[in-house]
Design a protein around this motif. Structure first.
Motif, PDB file in Angstrom:
ATOM      1  N   THR A  94     -11.545  12.099  -0.927  1.00 31.87           N
ATOM      2  CA  THR A  94     -11.714  10.943  -0.042  1.00 31.87           C
ATOM      3  C   THR A  94     -12.342   9.773  -0.790  1.00 31.87           C
ATOM      4  OG1 THR A  94     -11.926  12.422   1.852  1.00 31.87           O
ATOM      5  CG2 THR A  94     -12.725  10.171   2.129  1.00 31.87           C
ATOM      6  N   ILE A  95     -13.354  10.055  -1.590  1.00 27.95           N
ATOM      7  CA  ILE A  95     -13.983   8.981  -2.371  1.00 27.95           C
ATOM      8  C   ILE A  95     -12.989   8.389  -3.367  1.00 27.95           C
ATOM      9  CG2 ILE A  95     -15.754   8.499  -4.110  1.00 27.95           C
ATOM     10  CD1 ILE A  95     -17.533  10.514  -2.577  1.00 27.95           C
ATOM     11  N   ALA A  96     -12.187   9.243  -4.014  1.00 27.66           N
ATOM     12  CA  ALA A  96     -11.181   8.749  -4.963  1.00 27.66           C
ATOM     13  C   ALA A  96     -10.144   7.882  -4.247  1.00 27.66           C
ATOM     14  CB  ALA A  96     -10.508   9.921  -5.669  1.00 27.66           C
ATOM     15  N   TRP A  97      -9.719   8.309  -3.061  1.00 25.93           N
ATOM     16  CA  TRP A  97      -8.718   7.547  -2.309  1.00 25.93           C
ATOM     17  C   TRP A  97      -9.281   6.202  -1.866  1.00 25.93           C
ATOM     18  CZ3 TRP A  97      -3.895   6.761  -1.877  1.00 25.93           C
ATOM     19  CH2 TRP A  97      -3.376   6.056  -0.798  1.00 25.93           C
ATOM     20  N   VAL A  98     -10.484   6.192  -1.323  1.00 26.59           N
ATOM     21  CA  VAL A  98     -11.104   4.939  -0.885  1.00 26.59           C
ATOM     22  C   VAL A  98     -11.260   3.986  -2.069  1.00 26.59           C
ATOM     23  CG1 VAL A  98     -13.248   3.937   0.019  1.00 26.59           C
ATOM     24  CG2 VAL A  98     -12.256   5.936   1.119  1.00 26.59           C
ATOM     25  N   THR A  99     -11.639   4.511  -3.220  1.00 23.14           N
ATOM     26  CA  THR A  99     -11.783   3.683  -4.421  1.00 23.14           C
ATOM     27  C   THR A  99     -10.434   3.117  -4.864  1.00 23.14           C
ATOM     28  OG1 THR A  99     -13.677   5.014  -5.099  1.00 23.14           O
ATOM     29  CG2 THR A  99     -12.624   3.662  -6.793  1.00 23.14           C
ATOM     30  N   ALA A 100      -9.400   3.955  -4.864  1.00 19.03           N
ATOM     31  CA  ALA A 100      -8.069   3.491  -5.281  1.00 19.03           C
ATOM     32  C   ALA A 100      -7.536   2.419  -4.332  1.00 19.03           C
ATOM     33  CB  ALA A 100      -7.099   4.667  -5.352  1.00 19.03           C
ATOM     34  N   VAL A 101      -7.731   2.621  -3.039  1.00 18.09           N
ATOM     35  CA  VAL A 101      -7.275   1.621  -2.072  1.00 18.09           C
ATOM     36  C   VAL A 101      -8.093   0.344  -2.217  1.00 18.09           C
ATOM     37  CG1 VAL A 101      -7.120   1.077   0.390  1.00 18.09           C
ATOM     38  CG2 VAL A 101      -6.321   3.284  -0.443  1.00 18.09           C
ATOM     39  N   GLY A 102      -9.386   0.480  -2.399  1.00 17.20           N
ATOM     40  CA  GLY A 102     -10.234  -0.700  -2.560  1.00 17.20           C
ATOM     41  C   GLY A 102      -9.863  -1.522  -3.778  1.00 17.20           C
ATOM     42  N   ASN A 103      -9.502  -0.845  -4.854  1.00 17.91           N
ATOM     43  CA  ASN A 103      -9.122  -1.564  -6.076  1.00 17.91           C
ATOM     44  C   ASN A 103      -7.686  -2.085  -6.033  1.00 17.91           C
ATOM     45  OD1 ASN A 103     -11.583  -1.296  -7.393  1.00 17.91           O
ATOM     46  ND2 ASN A 103     -11.060   0.716  -8.166  1.00 17.91           N
ATOM     47  N   GLY A 104      -6.831  -1.476  -5.230  1.00 20.90           N
ATOM     48  CA  GLY A 104      -5.425  -1.860  -5.237  1.00 20.90           C
ATOM     49  C   GLY A 104      -4.919  -2.529  -3.981  1.00 20.90           C
ATOM     50  N   ILE A 105      -5.813  -2.805  -3.035  1.00 15.73           N
ATOM     51  CA  ILE A 105      -5.361  -3.379  -1.765  1.00 15.73           C
ATOM     52  C   ILE A 105      -4.715  -4.742  -1.957  1.00 15.73           C
ATOM     53  CG2 ILE A 105      -7.513  -4.499  -1.097  1.00 15.73           C
ATOM     54  CD1 ILE A 105      -5.248  -2.513   1.248  1.00 15.73           C
ATOM     55  N   ASP A 106      -5.147  -5.491  -2.955  1.00 19.01           N
ATOM     56  CA  ASP A 106      -4.546  -6.803  -3.203  1.00 19.01           C
ATOM     57  C   ASP A 106      -3.095  -6.682  -3.630  1.00 19.01           C
ATOM     58  OD1 ASP A 106      -6.878  -8.102  -2.554  1.00 19.01           O
ATOM     59  OD2 ASP A 106      -7.609  -8.122  -4.627  1.00 19.01           O
ATOM     60  N   VAL A 107      -2.762  -5.602  -4.308  1.00 15.91           N
ATOM     61  CA  VAL A 107      -1.382  -5.388  -4.768  1.00 15.91           C
ATOM     62  C   VAL A 107      -0.456  -5.164  -3.582  1.00 15.91           C
ATOM     63  CG1 VAL A 107       0.121  -3.844  -6.101  1.00 15.91           C
ATOM     64  CG2 VAL A 107      -2.137  -4.450  -6.969  1.00 15.91           C
ATOM     65  N   ILE A 108      -0.898  -4.353  -2.621  1.00 15.31           N
ATOM     66  CA  ILE A 108      -0.002  -4.028  -1.506  1.00 15.31           C
ATOM     67  C   ILE A 108      -0.189  -4.951  -0.310  1.00 15.31           C
ATOM     68  CG2 ILE A 108       0.259  -1.637  -2.176  1.00 15.31           C
ATOM     69  CD1 ILE A 108      -1.725  -0.870  -0.058  1.00 15.31           C
ATOM     70  N   ASP A 109      -1.234  -5.773  -0.320  1.00 11.63           N
ATOM     71  CA  ASP A 109      -1.459  -6.692   0.788  1.00 11.63           C
ATOM     72  C   ASP A 109      -0.642  -7.972   0.636  1.00 11.63           C
ATOM     73  OD1 ASP A 109      -2.580  -7.561   3.167  1.00 11.63           O
ATOM     74  OD2 ASP A 109      -4.249  -8.556   2.159  1.00 11.63           O
ATOM     75  N   ASP A 110      -0.088  -8.201  -0.550  1.00 10.34           N
ATOM     76  CA  ASP A 110       0.641  -9.438  -0.795  1.00 10.34           C
ATOM     77  C   ASP A 110       2.089  -9.404  -0.335  1.00 10.34           C
ATOM     78  OD1 ASP A 110      -1.615 -10.585  -1.865  1.00 10.34           O
ATOM     79  OD2 ASP A 110      -1.100 -10.065  -3.932  1.00 10.34           O
ATOM     80  N   ALA A 111       2.689  -8.232  -0.304  1.00 13.18           N
ATOM     81  CA  ALA A 111       4.108  -8.154   0.035  1.00 13.18           C
ATOM     82  C   ALA A 111       4.410  -6.851   0.765  1.00 13.18           C
ATOM     83  CB  ALA A 111       4.953  -8.224  -1.233  1.00 13.18           C
ATOM     84  N   PRO A 112       5.325  -6.905   1.724  1.00 12.08           N
ATOM     85  CA  PRO A 112       5.729  -5.669   2.389  1.00 12.08           C
ATOM     86  C   PRO A 112       6.442  -4.733   1.403  1.00 12.08           C
ATOM     87  CG  PRO A 112       6.651  -7.605   3.497  1.00 12.08           C
ATOM     88  CD  PRO A 112       5.974  -8.078   2.264  1.00 12.08           C
ATOM     89  N   ASP A 113       6.393  -3.459   1.687  1.00 12.55           N
ATOM     90  CA  ASP A 113       7.059  -2.420   0.894  1.00 12.55           C
ATOM     91  C   ASP A 113       6.509  -2.272  -0.519  1.00 12.55           C
ATOM     92  OD1 ASP A 113       8.708  -1.854   3.062  1.00 12.55           O
ATOM     93  OD2 ASP A 113      10.209  -3.306   2.417  1.00 12.55           O
ATOM     94  N   ALA A 114       5.330  -2.811  -0.792  1.00 11.38           N
ATOM     95  CA  ALA A 114       4.703  -2.621  -2.102  1.00 11.38           C
ATOM     96  C   ALA A 114       3.937  -1.308  -2.092  1.00 11.38           C
ATOM     97  CB  ALA A 114       3.763  -3.775  -2.401  1.00 11.38           C
TER      98      ALA A 114
END
Length: 140
Positions: A94-114
């Motif tokens: 869970t900690i690894a997932w939260v960290t990965a999402v926190g670091n990569g949310i900008d990548v998938i928040d910019d465009a659909p289907d990313a």
């Protein structure tokens, strides 16, 4: 009834890799689908839609749902596969997932289907699987 012997490390690690992969896939699917709703909310509000389900609510829902799915999939998956004492693995995953999402949310928040970077996803699976090797001490 006598307690069963602990699973050897190799089979436990294999089960953990499979369950971790399923957990990452399920959590990412929920994250990307609910972020898509966020994009739809942003588009609707830009076009003058009335008050309703806002993009901020959809974004928050996406994060909460994905953070809830990961530990549930890890816990249930390992229990179904016959493993016990999976608390440390669930916590590490869970900690690894939260960290990965926190670091990569900008990548998938910019465009659909990313999707999140594959390296991040693979790292979450690897760290979570290695977390399964941490054994909690038996009580009593």
């Amino acid at each position: 009834m006598a307690p069963s012997a602990p699973t050897p490390l190799g089979p436990r690690l294999l089960k953990a890799v499979i369950v971790s992969t399923l957990g990452v896939a399920a959590a990412h699917l929920i994250l990307s689908d609910t972020l898509y709703l966020s994009f739809a909310g942003q588009a609707a509000s830009s076009l003058g839609a009335g008050p309703g389900y806002s993009a901020d609510q959809a974004f928050t829902t996406a994060l909460i749902n994905t953070f809830l799915v990961m530990p549930l999939v890890l816990w249930i998956g390992m229990l179904v596969s016959g493993e016990r004492r999976v608390g440390p693995m669930v916590l590490v995953g869970t900690i690894a997932w939260v960290t990965a999402v926190g670091n990569g949310i900008d990548v998938i928040d910019d465009a659909p289907d990313a999707i999140l970077p594959i390296r991040s996803l693979a790292l979450v699976v690897a760290v979570t699987a290695l977390g399964s090797l941490i054994r909690r001490k038996k009580r009593g």
